[in-house]
Design a protein around this motif. Structure first.
Motif, PDB file in Angstrom:
ATOM      1  N   GLU A  55      10.513  -4.961 -11.708  1.00 27.40           N
ATOM      2  CA  GLU A  55       9.177  -5.902 -11.791  1.00 27.40           C
ATOM      3  C   GLU A  55       8.319  -4.436 -12.343  1.00 27.40           C
ATOM      4  OE1 GLU A  55       6.645  -9.929 -12.596  1.00 27.40           O
ATOM      5  OE2 GLU A  55       7.927  -9.207 -10.924  1.00 27.40           O
ATOM      6  N   ARG A  56       8.001  -4.073 -11.120  1.00 27.60           N
ATOM      7  CA  ARG A  56       6.299  -3.461 -11.610  1.00 27.60           C
ATOM      8  C   ARG A  56       6.593  -2.501 -12.707  1.00 27.60           C
ATOM      9  NH1 ARG A  56       6.094  -2.360  -6.777  1.00 27.60           N
ATOM     10  NH2 ARG A  56       7.169   0.039  -6.442  1.00 27.60           N
ATOM     11  N   LYS A  57       8.134  -1.497 -12.342  1.00 25.69           N
ATOM     12  CA  LYS A  57       9.384  -1.002 -13.286  1.00 25.69           C
ATOM     13  C   LYS A  57       9.206  -1.261 -14.936  1.00 25.69           C
ATOM     14  CE  LYS A  57      10.166   2.215 -10.001  1.00 25.69           C
ATOM     15  NZ  LYS A  57       9.686   4.124 -10.560  1.00 25.69           N
ATOM     16  N   TRP A  58       9.321  -2.672 -14.795  1.00 27.10           N
ATOM     17  CA  TRP A  58       9.335  -3.067 -16.246  1.00 27.10           C
ATOM     18  C   TRP A  58       8.227  -3.355 -16.735  1.00 27.10           C
ATOM     19  CZ3 TRP A  58      13.536  -4.016 -19.725  1.00 27.10           C
ATOM     20  CH2 TRP A  58      12.840  -4.834 -20.633  1.00 27.10           C
ATOM     21  N   LYS A  59       7.319  -3.416 -16.277  1.00 25.29           N
ATOM     22  CA  LYS A  59       5.945  -3.853 -16.924  1.00 25.29           C
ATOM     23  C   LYS A  59       5.308  -2.274 -17.518  1.00 25.29           C
ATOM     24  CE  LYS A  59       4.680  -7.664 -14.474  1.00 25.29           C
ATOM     25  NZ  LYS A  59       3.588  -8.104 -13.694  1.00 25.29           N
TER      26      LYS A  59
END
Length: 221
Positions: free
Chosen positions: A142-146
């Motif tokens: 999720e952090r990478k996606w943001k």
């Protein structure tokens, strides 16, 4: 920390000691402004900027060039926006690389989670089990996606801004900077002096700033 180009734009252009235009030669330092490494007027300007930024918003006033300096054109982008634009142009090449890297990670991590955990990943697990590992991986993805979305938005904003630059030389310089080329190399490639190069580059960065952050133009400071 403000870049030399931004300081030149804010201070040197309005300084009576600078023969701006064809020469851009500082009579105090006796050299081209692009070759100046430090100047008391730059230090004074940055100190004024720090005091302005630390003051309550209601007390902020446009930066005034004292004594021999005139007021910065309030219709121009703020120095903060110009610096931000210049930084994003410089980092564009690396942002493209990072986008590819994150996309590859998300693709490989997604395949790995299904292959390793399967449907059992959804079942309750004790502490230290695969359930904890899956949750940690989901948070990381999720952090990478943001971050991926943020980078893609910056890249798209830059790409659209480039299309608004009408001058061929200015666009060529911006395109070269986006490719990660160095200033000296770009100047040689387009066949202009270092002095002329910085003049064209400064104009191009201002146009990019207007196109990218035009709705945020406020008073200087």
């Amino acid at each position: 920390m403000l870049s030399k180009d931004v300081l030149m734009e804010a201070v040197c252009e309005g300084c009576p000691a600078t023969c701006w235009g064809k020469k851009s030669h500082c009579q105090v330092h006796d050299k081209h402004v692009g070759k100046i490494e430090a100047c008391p007027e730059w230090d004074k300007y940055m100190q004024d900027q720090k005091r302005t930024e630390s003051a309550p918003e209601k007390q902020r006033v446009p930066y005034m060039k004292t004594d021999s300096f005139s007021r910065v054109n309030e219709e121009e982008p703020t120095l903060e926006i110009v610096q931000k634009t210049e930084d994003e142009i410089r980092d564009y090449h690396y942002m493209l690389i990072e986008v590819v890297r994150i996309q590859r990670y998300l693709r490989e991590a997604g395949e790995g989670m299904v292959g390793q955990y399967g449907l059992e990943a959804a079942l309750p697990k004790g502490k230290g089990s695969n359930g904890d590992k899956t949750h940690a991986e989901v948070v990381r993805r999720e952090r990478k996606w943001k971050r991926l979305q943020n980078l893609q938005e910056k890249i798209e904003r830059i790409n659209k801004a480039v299309e608004t630059i009408p001058g061929e030389q200015e666009r060529l310089i911006v395109e070269a900077l986006l490719d990660g080329d160095k200033n000296n190399l770009i100047a040689k490639e387009i066949g202009v002096s270092r002095q002329r190069y910085y003049e064209i580059k400064r104009s191009a960065v201002l146009k990019m700033a207007r196109a990218m952050y035009g709705n945020r133009f406020q008073q200087i400071g």
